[in-house]
Design a protein around this motif. Structure first.
Motif, short mmCIF file in Angstrom:
data_model
loop_
_atom_site.label_atom_id
_atom_site.label_comp_id
_atom_site.label_asym_id
_atom_site.label_seq_id
_atom_site.Cartn_x
_atom_site.Cartn_y
_atom_site.Cartn_z
N MET A 55 0.82 -1.21 0.00
CA MET A 55 0.00 0.00 0.00
C MET A 55 0.85 1.26 0.00
N ALA A 56 2.04 1.17 0.60
CA ALA A 56 2.90 2.35 0.69
C ALA A 56 3.27 2.86 -0.70
N ARG A 57 3.52 1.95 -1.62
CA ARG A 57 3.87 2.38 -2.98
C ARG A 57 2.69 3.06 -3.65
N ALA A 110 0.84 10.48 -4.18
CA ALA A 110 1.42 11.75 -3.72
C ALA A 110 2.28 12.38 -4.81
N ASP A 111 3.08 11.56 -5.48
CA ASP A 111 3.93 12.08 -6.55
C ASP A 111 3.10 12.62 -7.71
N GLY A 112 1.93 12.03 -7.92
CA GLY A 112 1.08 12.47 -9.02
C GLY A 112 0.13 13.59 -8.64
N GLY A 113 0.26 14.14 -7.42
CA GLY A 113 -0.58 15.25 -6.99
C GLY A 113 -2.00 14.85 -6.63
N ARG A 114 -2.21 13.54 -6.40
CA ARG A 114 -3.57 13.07 -6.10
C ARG A 114 -3.98 13.23 -4.64
#
Length: 604
Positions: A212-214, A220-224
């Protein structure tokens, strides 16, 4: 992973059919087993003896239409987690509904909530409001049947017309034979199926991505994960304020003055059970939305390097989740069928709720006032006949929806727009003694005209990309991008319609028509209340004779939450209060609804 995906297998069809028929059978069996007598009240309200837990599950399941099941994950995938803030709106909705509307409607002892409008205003107001509700519900239910069917058909190959007919037929059977009790118990089973469908997709996604962490990190990296936007701009589609204010008003209109939902908690055996069902329903809504949102984040983690929509592998956002299911779960026979059953469980719960509500308002608002001496046996046959009739009408409307093209989204948007003015009408009656019939009628009509104007304008001239906040996607796919100029979305789950913009946009397109769709409801409510009060004052509302205090919200209606284990004394007092109010309405029913007779009613 984008590209060709598998189609339905024999085991998928077996699981799909088995789950839907099994859930319906359980609900029908529970209803028939627990039926004490064959009366109209038993059919429409379960004898007013339902417990809080199944009612709470039914309320949650009705919220989860098939459009919501496949649309909310797409919302998370494309726009991020701002939709999660609706949890705050659901909390406000639960409190307002449980502490104001539940005691009020329960005290009146009515079956159709539109009966109240005649008690408070006149028969003309009641008939107008009921007619609006019937048109809204029939059209919306037809779309609820058709929209997920076409999305699933295009991805799974599931026969479109076969599914449309089967969906309506299954609902007709258990609605006709079991009434509201069958609807509630079937909804409870279907809710478990829906949540399990989400869990299956998430579990498989976690296995594919490692943990789940990935998935969370990719989001988060995709701004979601940037959910909080405190920009007060009313034109932006989703901000903290549009969701908190507009979202709360929309869901208050759904849970407080929509017959489909109100009819459920009126079926509870006491006010305490009714309130408990709403608070438990809130927990169910949180769980449902959370699973749906995480499903969307899982989908983004899998497709972050190759968006199927941009790449042309799917034709609309509503096909994204079915596409994912067939992509990652096709190797497990029966599992895609289980998910499709979960999506259709949402459709069945909404359709069955609508059929039961349409039956109730038609009987109580149109048939019984005309023919008062009907026996219970006659009423029973009328109830079953109406259930069959409205089931067939909804299937027919699903067929009409297939011919509507781009009108689909416009029609679905209008369904939500209607709730605001109706909520304003009930506020006028429940909170303001000044309001008279003229004020209520004109307030409702002006509110409807205003919200339909802005809603239809928003469909013709959609807001620009700077107001919708569509996030970025990667199209680093091995195959060539497809043509994706036209996509289909649904305003209460995914987004407002994205169509080719007209070559000429009028001045109102970037201001009035760009208003966030979440503000349509509060706009309609506010307009209805303001116009209704002004017209009432001008037309002598302040000079009305003394009105019956039971028709307004009382201080005693605002008492804090009572547990299911309330004392028998409290329960007896509730029943006695209900009986007194119902007796007043029965006496009121004997009068013709002329102006002279309305004055007599106020003296009862």
């Amino acid at each position: 992973m984008a590209g060709e995906v598998a189609s339905f297998s024999v085991w998928d069809y077996v699981v799909f059919a088995g789950i839907l028929l099994g859930a319906s059978g359980i609900g029908l069996w529970q209803a028939i087993r627990g039926r004490k007598e064959n009366t109209s009240e038993e059919f429409l309200l379960g004898g007013r003896q339902m417990h809080a837990v199944p009612v709470a599950m039914s309320l949650t399941a009705s919220f989860m239409s098939g459009i919501t099941v496949i649309g909310t994950p797409a919302e998370s995938y494309r726009y991020g987690t701002a939709f999660w803030l609706f949890g705050l709106s659901y909390a406000i909705t639960s409190i307002v509904t449980a502490e104001i509307f539940v005691p009020f409607f329960y005290r009146l002892g009515i079956t159709s909530i539109y009966e109240y409008l005649e008690m408070r205003f006149s028969k003309s107001v009641r008939v107008l409001a009921t007619s609006i509700f019937i048109m809204q519900t029939v059209l919306y239910t037809g779309l609820v049947i058709y929209a997920p069917a076409i999305a699933l058909n295009q991805i799974t190959g599931l026969n479109l017309w076969g599914v449309l007919v089967v969906t309506g037929a299954v609902c007709i059977v258990y609605c006709t034979l079991g009434g509201l009790k069958a609807v509630i118990w079937t909804d409870a089973v279907q809710l478990v199926i829906m949540l399990s469908g989400f869990a299956a997709v998430i579990a498989r996604g976690v296995v594919l991505q490692g943990d789940m962490a990935r998935i969370w990190q990719d989001a988060a990296d995709g701004g979601r994960l940037e959910a909080f936007d405190f920009d007060p701009d009313p034109l932006k589609r989703h901000t903290f304020w549009t969701i908190l204010v507009g979202g709360s008003m929309i869901w208050i209109s759904v849970y407080s003055i929509n017959q489909s939902q109100v009819q459920r908690y009126l079926a509870c055996r006491s006010v305490a059970h009714a309130k408990t069902s709403l608070y438990l329903n809130y927990l169910g809504l949180l769980a449902t939305v959370s699973l749906a949102m995480f499903c969307g984040l899982t989908m983004y983690s899998i497709y972050m390097k190759c968006d199927p929509l941009t790449n042309g592998d799917v034709g609309s956002p509503d096909q994204l989740l079915p596409y994912l299911v067939m992509d990652i779960l096709a190797d497990y026979p029966g599992v895609p069928g289980f998910f499709v059953a979960a999506a259709y469980s949402g459709t069945l719960s909404t359709v069955s709720s609508s059929i039961n509500a349409l039956t109730a308002v038609t009987l109580e608002d149109f048939i019984r006032p005309k023919w008062r001496n009907l026996t219970e046996k006659q009423l029973s046959w009328i109830n079953m006949s109406l259930s069959v009739f409205f089931g067939v009408v909804c299937i027919g409307m699903a067929g009409v929806a297939s011919l509507m093209g781009s009108v689909l989204q416009a029609a679905l948007s209008i369904m939500g727009i209607i709730g605001g003015p109706l909520l304003g009408l009930f506020f006028l009656g429940m909170l303001f003694r000044t309001t008279n019939t003229m004020g209520g009628l004109l307030g409702l009509l002006v509110g409807l005209i205003l919200t339909m104007w802005v809603g239809i304008g928003a469909q013709i001239y959609p807001p620009g990309a700077d107001k919708t906040n569509l996030l970025q996607f990667s199209t680093n796919c091995s195959n060539s991008p497809g043509d994706n100029n036209m996509t289909t979305e649904f305003p209460w789950t995914s987004a407002l319609t994205l169509t080719r913009e007209p070559p000429v946009r009028p001045p109102l397109a970037d201001s009035w028509y760009s208003l966030s769709y979440l503000y349509f409801c509060p706009l309609g409510t506010l307009c209805t209340v303001v116009v209704g009060l002004l017209v009432s004052i001008i037309t002598g509302g302040c000079k009305q004779e003394r009105l019956d205090s039971s028709l307004f919200v009382r201080k005693s209606d605002l008492i804090c939450f009572n547990y299911c284990g309330s004392s028998s004394k409290t329960s007896d007092m509730e029943k006695e209060d209900n009986e007194k109010t119902k007796d007043k309405f029965d006496a009121y029913d004997k009068f013709d609804t002329t102006e002279k007779d309305e004055k007599k009613v106020t003296k009862l």
